[in-house]
Design an enzyme around this catalytic site. Structure first.
Site, PDB file in Angstrom:
ATOM      1  N   CYS A 120     -73.881 -70.596  22.850  1.00 24.88           N
ATOM      2  CA  CYS A 120     -74.318 -69.191  22.838  1.00 24.88           C
ATOM      3  C   CYS A 120     -73.111 -68.262  22.918  1.00 24.88           C
ATOM      4  CB  CYS A 120     -75.253 -68.899  24.007  1.00 24.88           C
ATOM      5  SG  CYS A 120     -76.777 -69.858  24.023  1.00 24.88           S
ATOM      6  N   CYS A 146     -74.585 -71.002  28.510  1.00 22.66           N
ATOM      7  CA  CYS A 146     -74.639 -71.821  27.292  1.00 22.66           C
ATOM      8  C   CYS A 146     -73.363 -71.654  26.461  1.00 22.66           C
ATOM      9  CB  CYS A 146     -75.878 -71.407  26.494  1.00 22.66           C
ATOM     10  SG  CYS A 146     -75.960 -72.036  24.813  1.00 22.66           S
TER      11      CYS A 146
END
Length: 154
Positions: A78, A75
């Site tokens: 993230c 991600c």
């Protein structure tokens, strides 16, 4: 009246999804809370944060406010958020604890809390219910949310 934990997370996530928030280095599990972010697996989460297998009502086990980052290595947002959370852990110097949960390695834990969007950041105050924010949040907004939700200042 206490609310069901999955309902709390889902409601908080839906409330914050409509706000202005937009959509690493991983420390070892043995790091001291004062020294860094702690990565949790299912058993550590149950021990340090909440025993969701035996309790339906929210009952935080920690001794200081916390932030739980549900993330995945693939991600992009993230990966962008991770260093900000590490900075926050250091800047607040023991006044709060930042935890990380790898949703790929802890699928059952992530499913139990209805994590469907990454990153999902959960703010856990000492008193009251947790609040979740979906997506990347800039540091200035994280700091404001720490003050407003966790009632912690530097």
């Amino acid at each position: 009246m206490r609310k069901n934990v999955s309902a709390i997370f889902l409601t908080a996530a839906l409330l914050f999804a409509g706000t202005s928030f937009t959509n690493a280095n991983e420390p070892s599990k043995g790091e001291s809370p004062e020294n860094g972010v702690i990565t949790l697996d299912k058993s550590a989460f149950i021990q340090k944060v909440f025993d969701y297998e035996n309790n339906q009502d929210w009952d935080y086990k920690g001794n200081k406010p916390a932030i739980v980052d549900f993330y995945a290595d693939w991600c992009g947002p993230c990966r962008k958020l991770s260093p900000l959370l590490e900075e926050i852990q250091q800047e607040y110097n023991g006044k709060l604890q930042v935890y990380k949960v790898d949703t790929e390695k802890s699928r059952q834990l992530s499913a139990a809390f209805g994590i469907r969007s990454l990153p999902t950041i959960v703010f856990i105050p000492m008193d009251g219910e947790p609040r979740a924010v979906l997506g990347y949040v800039p540091k200035e907004q994280l700091t404001k949310m720490i003050t407003d939700i966790l009632k912690v200042s530097k």
